[in-house]
Design an enzyme around this catalytic site. Structure first.
Site, PDB file in Angstrom:
ATOM      1  N   HIS A 192     -18.496  26.448   4.430  1.00 28.03           N
ATOM      2  CA  HIS A 192     -19.770  26.818   3.801  1.00 28.03           C
ATOM      3  C   HIS A 192     -20.342  28.103   4.390  1.00 28.03           C
ATOM      4  CE1 HIS A 192     -20.675  22.599   2.041  1.00 28.03           C
ATOM      5  NE2 HIS A 192     -20.355  23.434   1.086  1.00 28.03           N
ATOM      6  N   GLU A 434       0.919  27.341 -13.643  1.00 31.85           N
ATOM      7  CA  GLU A 434       1.028  27.351 -12.185  1.00 31.85           C
ATOM      8  C   GLU A 434       2.189  26.529 -11.650  1.00 31.85           C
ATOM      9  OE1 GLU A 434      -2.573  25.578 -10.588  1.00 31.85           O
ATOM     10  OE2 GLU A 434      -2.802  24.356 -12.392  1.00 31.85           O
ATOM     11  N   ASP A 458      -0.928  28.540  -6.683  1.00 34.20           N
ATOM     12  CA  ASP A 458      -0.001  27.404  -6.755  1.00 34.20           C
ATOM     13  C   ASP A 458       1.363  27.830  -7.284  1.00 34.20           C
ATOM     14  OD1 ASP A 458      -1.518  25.466  -5.600  1.00 34.20           O
ATOM     15  OD2 ASP A 458      -2.167  24.519  -7.456  1.00 34.20           O
TER      16      ASP A 458
END
Length: 569
Positions: A192, A434, A458
């Site tokens: 965060h 992906e 990915d």
């Protein structure tokens, strides 16, 4: 540390800063175990400390709301909810009763146990929430012991904060007039505090390892948050080099602003789209302020995280509608729920898997849990009446999965028609490309999908069969590998052959070395982070298609990553 000593870390928020180190170390609290008070008196101290911590978090939440918007302020709403968690309070209460110990001892032990449990989980998201829990616990502990927390809003000008870890409440208090950057021993790009640093445009390098005991207060530091490096006590020559680099960075940043309202057009007139990636409605502000002409990826899983129950249809509808309205008719590609892998949501009941990235996740989960998926699709369709929403399906491996989703959408449309609810009857449904399977079936998928968006993060991992979290094989994780480049080229070619739009929403879309190749392959849309929109547009505007195609011809003859990099420079 010696002069010009180099510390390497992870670039979490771009920029270059030169300033004086402020070593942010927590006060060493003397925590006594044995209590001389009654249990009731210790509980009273515990409650009072919680009230102090809650008041501080409420103030931080309000300040964050003014500075950064609701989504960042909601971080602290989550902190307050955790602070008031009755299960945690009961655990501390039990420790006080059983051990006849002080409130601070029981609190410290309980927080440490919970945070350690989170930190030991494989899931990256929850690993980094352990830091949030310790942040809450620290405030509570200081409140119980009537101690003051260091106020980061009152530091000297030209300060660079160096800390073991900066929690969201620390980052929210930083005075940008005085603090130039921060460096932390631990942390990652998705913490965060890193996300908030990017919102504040505050240079940050994280994960530098144990350096606090080696540095001194007021030592001159250079923070290169583009490369992820910190230079300690630079000599005059190094200082001058980085002053020039900083000026160049700031000048380029200013020049990029001139491109804000311009389209992405190459030197020879080839137009493409540069859109932005978002995780919440509040992120739209960053896309608009940086001149993004659309949203190429709205990650809806963040709607499902940091809460105890699934968002209702109405909550989802409002979030999707808000983005559509804020974008004022510009395209908004919304990816349906992509959980599993490194994104666990406890209340959804995903079981532990030995290899979650190859397991029950994304569209596989959604098609098994149609009760959950149906709610999301209905919310998306309802919201499509308020803007140009497109639906994107993640982790597709075959045509049958896409057909199942389209069949569900058709059924929901019939339901909405009966209810007299407005929606876009021609809503586009596309595929996030992906997986190697999707790449090999791209010709067939292109006949049934309205668009493709290549997820290079990915796609690279799956194509190279590499776990990027495994340090021993991480060197194999590279989009520059010829195998990955061939996969990208094939996907684009298959899409173009069927006349559908092909975009890219992975990190490679903002890579200035790869952009000329992607243009040569025929990519229509580049979706990048808000802060990369203008830079990506600038790179495109500096290209000509003849140059791009000549470069691509050379690169596609390469058989090793080293050869590719030698050509791309």
């Amino acid at each position: 540390m010696k002069q010009n000593n180099l510390i390497k870390g992870i670039p979490a928020s771009p920029g270059i800063a030169i300033g004086k180190a402020f070593l942010y170390k927590e006060n060493k609290l003397e925590i006594d175990e044995k209590s001389n008070l009654s249990k009731e008196e210790e509980i009273e101290r515990l409650v009072k400390g919680r009230e102090i911590a809650k008041k501080q978090l409420e103030e931080i939440k309000e300040n964050t709301l003014k500075k950064l918007g609701k989504d960042k302020a909601d971080i602290f709403e989550g902190h307050i909810t955790l602070l008031e968690d009755e299960e945690l309070f009961s655990e501390i209460d039990s420790k006080i009763s059983q051990k006849k110990c002080t409130a601070e001892f029981a609190l410290n032990e309980a927080i440490d146990e919970y945070a350690t449990m989170l930190a030991n989980l494989e899931d990256t998201y929850f690993k980094e929430r352990a830091g949030d829990l310790r942040d809450i616990g620290k405030r509570w502990l200081y409140g119980v012991m009537n101690e003051q927390i260091v106020d980061l809003s009152k530091l000297e000008p030209e300060t660079i904060i160096v800390a073991k870890e900066l929690n969201p409440s620390d980052t929210a208090q930083i005075n940008l007039d005085n603090v130039l950057a921060f460096v932390t021993e631990i942390g990652g790009k998705t913490a965060h505090s890193s996300i908030m640093a990017r919102s504040l445009e505050l240079p940050a390098v994280v994960g530098v390892g144990a350096v606090l005991d080696e540095l001194e207060d007021n030592q001159i530091l250079i923070v290169d948050a583009i490369k992820g490096e910190v230079i300690v006590s630079p000599d005059t020559e190094t200082l001058q080099i980085y002053k020039e680099k900083r000026e160049k960075f700031l000048k380029e940043k200013e020049e990029l602003k001139a491109l804000k309202d311009k389209e992405a057009i190459s030197k020879d007139g080839i137009k493409v789209d540069v859109w932005g990636n978002i995780g919440s409605p509040n992120d739209v502000k960053g896309i608009i302020s940086n001149g993004g002409f659309g949203v190429g990826l709205y990650r809806t899983e963040f709607l499902f995280m940091d809460r105890d129950s699934m968002p209702t249809e109405e909550e989802q509808f409002e979030a999707y509608k808000e983005v559509a309205e804020k974008m004022k008719g510009k395209p908004v590609i919304i990816r349906t729920l992509d959980i599993g892998g490194d994104k666990d949501v406890p209340y959804l009941g995903l079981e532990h898997e030995d290899n979650p990235f190859l397991g029950f996740r994304a569209i596989r989960y959604c098609l098994q849990r149609k009760d959950i998926y149906d709610i999301q699709l209905k919310a998306l369709l309802r919201a499509s009446a308020f803007g140009k929403i497109k639906i994107m399906v993640p982790l597709v491996t075959g045509v049958d999965e896409l057909r199942q989703v389209k069949a569900m959408i058709k059924d929901i449309m019939a339901e909405l028609d009966k209810e007299g609810v407005a929606y876009n009857k021609n809503i586009e449904v596309g595929v996030m490309m992906e997986t190697p399977a999707a790449c090999m079936m791209a010709d067939a998928l292109a006949k049934e999908a309205a668009f493709f968006s290549i997820g290079t993060n990915d796609l690279t991992g799956y194509t190279m069969a590499v776990d990027r979290g495994n340090a021993k094989v991480a060197y194999l994780y590279s989009t520059y590998n010829p195998a990955v480049l061939r996969a990208i080229k094939r996907i684009i070619e298959c899409g173009k052959k069927e006349g559908i739009m092909v975009g890219m929403c992975g990190e490679a879309a903002a890579d200035s070395k790869l952009i000329p190749l992607l243009l040569a392959f025929g990519l229509d849309e580049f979706s990048v982070s808000a802060t990369s929109v203008l830079k990506t547009r600038k790179t495109i505007s500096d290209c000509t298609m003849d140059e791009c195609k000549a470069l691509a011809d050379k690169v596609m003859e390469c058989v090793t990553e080293e050869e590719v990099l030698e050509i791309l420079g």
